[in-house]
Scaffold this motif. Structure first.
Motif, PDB file in Angstrom:
ATOM      1  N   GLY A 221       0.784  -1.225   0.000  1.00 42.64           N
ATOM      2  CA  GLY A 221       0.000   0.000   0.000  1.00 42.64           C
ATOM      3  C   GLY A 221       0.812   1.270   0.000  1.00 42.64           C
ATOM      4  N   VAL A 222       2.131   1.151  -0.004  1.00 41.84           N
ATOM      5  CA  VAL A 222       3.009   2.328   0.001  1.00 41.84           C
ATOM      6  C   VAL A 222       3.915   2.255  -1.226  1.00 41.84           C
ATOM      7  N   ALA A 223       3.700   3.161  -2.173  1.00 40.86           N
ATOM      8  CA  ALA A 223       4.481   3.144  -3.407  1.00 40.86           C
ATOM      9  C   ALA A 223       4.623   4.563  -3.929  1.00 40.86           C
ATOM     10  N   GLY A 224       5.587   4.752  -4.803  1.00 38.08           N
ATOM     11  CA  GLY A 224       5.837   6.083  -5.333  1.00 38.08           C
ATOM     12  C   GLY A 224       4.827   6.549  -6.346  1.00 38.08           C
ATOM     13  N   HIS A 225       3.980   5.651  -6.825  1.00 37.34           N
ATOM     14  CA  HIS A 225       3.013   6.008  -7.868  1.00 37.34           C
ATOM     15  C   HIS A 225       1.566   5.997  -7.393  1.00 37.34           C
ATOM     16  N   ALA A 226       1.280   5.372  -6.266  1.00 37.82           N
ATOM     17  CA  ALA A 226      -0.097   5.253  -5.785  1.00 37.82           C
ATOM     18  C   ALA A 226      -0.081   4.846  -4.322  1.00 37.82           C
ATOM     19  N   GLY A 227      -1.226   5.034  -3.650  1.00 40.64           N
ATOM     20  CA  GLY A 227      -1.347   4.608  -2.260  1.00 40.64           C
ATOM     21  C   GLY A 227      -1.819   5.680  -1.304  1.00 40.64           C
ATOM     22  N   VAL A 228      -1.832   6.951  -1.737  1.00 43.47           N
ATOM     23  CA  VAL A 228      -2.180   8.060  -0.843  1.00 43.47           C
ATOM     24  C   VAL A 228      -3.690   8.267  -0.795  1.00 43.47           C
ATOM     25  N   PHE A 229      -4.190   8.580   0.395  1.00 46.38           N
ATOM     26  CA  PHE A 229      -5.578   8.999   0.605  1.00 46.38           C
ATOM     27  C   PHE A 229      -5.545  10.434   1.123  1.00 46.38           C
ATOM     28  N   THR A 230      -6.480  11.254   0.648  1.00 42.35           N
ATOM     29  CA  THR A 230      -6.549  12.622   1.152  1.00 42.35           C
ATOM     30  C   THR A 230      -7.978  13.138   1.102  1.00 42.35           C
ATOM     31  N   THR A 231      -8.165  14.325   1.647  1.00 40.58           N
ATOM     32  CA  THR A 231      -9.466  14.996   1.668  1.00 40.58           C
ATOM     33  C   THR A 231      -9.406  16.250   0.807  1.00 40.58           C
ATOM     34  N   ALA A 232     -10.574  16.800   0.485  1.00 36.23           N
ATOM     35  CA  ALA A 232     -10.606  18.041  -0.290  1.00 36.23           C
ATOM     36  C   ALA A 232      -9.936  19.179   0.475  1.00 36.23           C
ATOM     37  N   ILE A 233     -10.041  19.157   1.787  1.00 39.88           N
ATOM     38  CA  ILE A 233      -9.400  20.201   2.599  1.00 39.88           C
ATOM     39  C   ILE A 233      -7.885  20.134   2.444  1.00 39.88           C
ATOM     40  N   ASP A 234      -7.328  18.928   2.559  1.00 42.32           N
ATOM     41  CA  ASP A 234      -5.880  18.796   2.435  1.00 42.32           C
ATOM     42  C   ASP A 234      -5.398  18.993   1.001  1.00 42.32           C
ATOM     43  N   LEU A 235      -6.211  18.588   0.033  1.00 40.05           N
ATOM     44  CA  LEU A 235      -5.833  18.802  -1.367  1.00 40.05           C
ATOM     45  C   LEU A 235      -5.744  20.302  -1.644  1.00 40.05           C
ATOM     46  N   GLY A 236      -6.683  21.067  -1.095  1.00 33.52           N
ATOM     47  CA  GLY A 236      -6.625  22.517  -1.238  1.00 33.52           C
ATOM     48  C   GLY A 236      -5.423  23.111  -0.532  1.00 33.52           C
TER      49      GLY A 236
END
Length: 342
Positions: A221-236
């Motif tokens: 679940g940890v890779a340089g191309h995928a694996g991250v989860f985020t929220t609209a608040i953090d994306l902003g």
């Protein structure tokens, strides 16, 4: 157009497109952030699952946005720390004598590395073969631009070895410095605050709180191309702070690296170019997409941005309507949208 008017107009347009997609049963729901400077507005339409409404603090699997939210800024920091040279061959850090030993980080970031476009990590399971060396051992493709996930897998592995820490730990330190408190590599507990991604088997549970990308799943679940989860608040927050660095030095990512990344380096087709990690449009918009239905569009000269988080793969991989959603986000940042910003 004044900032406040632009925020309201763009938010309404993104909400309209998302509502059409939700009402048509193309996705359960989605969130978005529209911002400029110290102002932002959030959009939330539909549900995460069952009766639970989505919201700006709901987590989504960002898929390939991992490349620009984790691996890209960490590479820039490594350059600033003097532990990574964009133009040094991989043999300076990893195994030598392999077909891919001569490729560089710059080539990985511009997707000109010639690494194998097909990523089938299952073939290495149980072999004991080092993954970085396995990637470098594959025959190289023909020269040219080819979007390749394996380059960012390799870069993530390299960053871990340069710093002696896991990519997830390196990324958390970076995100905390940026003020992002709700971004993480999975797994996350199944709950209404996490949007499930694809239901791969009818009658079975969907992928939920664990990475959707199969290769990243094999990597824990940890890779340089995928694996991250985020929220609209953090994306902003990520967009705002990165855009701020474009103007003022001293941010979490070196200003020179950000500015270089957002210049066109190679033609990427469809009238856009590839910078370092990012796509660059003729109108000066920089952006990246994620397969699950996520996108981040930014316009460095105006400081405006639009980020979208959806689970568009939930009902299948056709992702009907996603092109329209991304077109609405990109067009909101086109030059005509910035006229009379007084």
């Amino acid at each position: 157009m004044r900032d406040g008017d632009w925020l309201a107009k763009t938010g309404a347009r993104i909400r309209e497109v998302l509502k059409v997609m939700v009402d048509a049963g193309r996705l359960p729901g989605g969130t978005a952030v529209v911002g400029t400077g110290g102002m932002w507005e959030f959009v939330a339409v539909g549900h995460t699952e069952a009766e639970h409404d989505t919201a700006p603090d709901v987590f989504y699997d960002v898929a390939s946005l991992t490349k620009v939210m984790a691996t890209w800024p960490l590479a820039g920091r490594a350059v600033a720390d003097g532990v990574l040279d964009l133009d040094a061959p991989m043999s300076a850090y990893l195994a030598s004598g392999l077909p891919g030993s001569g490729i560089t980080t710059r080539q990985i970031l511009t997707h000109t590395s010639r690494l194998n476009k097909v990523m089938w990590l299952e073939r290495y399971v149980g072999t004991g073969q080092d993954l970085a060396e396995a990637i470098l051992a594959d025959p190289l493709e023909e020269p040219g631009y080819h979007y390749v996930d394996q380059g960012f897998v390799l870069l993530g592995l390299l960053l871990e070895r340069l710093y002696g820490e896991g990519l997830e730990r390196l990324a958390v330190d970076l995100w905390e410095e940026l003020g992002m408190r709700s971004t993480a590599f999975g797994p996350l507990p199944r709950s209404p605050s996490v949007a499930p991604t694809e239901r791969r088997l009818a009658g079975a549970a969907p992928t939920w709180g664990v990475v959707h990308d199969e290769a990243a799943a094999l990597m824990g679940g940890v890779a340089g191309h995928a694996g991250v989860f985020t929220t609209a608040i953090d994306l902003g927050t990520f967009a705002r702070e990165t855009l701020r660095t474009y103007v003022t030095a001293g941010g979490a990512v070196p200003r020179s690296f950000v500015r270089s990344s957002w210049q066109p380096h190679v033609e990427a087709g469809s009238g856009v170019a590839r910078g370092l990690g990012w796509l660059v449009t003729p109108e000066g918009v920089v952006y990246h997409n994620g397969f699950t239905g996520t996108s981040l569009f930014m316009h460095p000269e105006s400081g405006r941005y639009v980020g979208v988080l959806t689970n568009a793969v939930h009902y299948g991989r056709d992702r009907v309507g996603l092109v329209d959603l991304r077109a609405a986000a990109r067009s909101a940042l086109a030059p005509q949208a910035h006229d009379s910003q007084t």
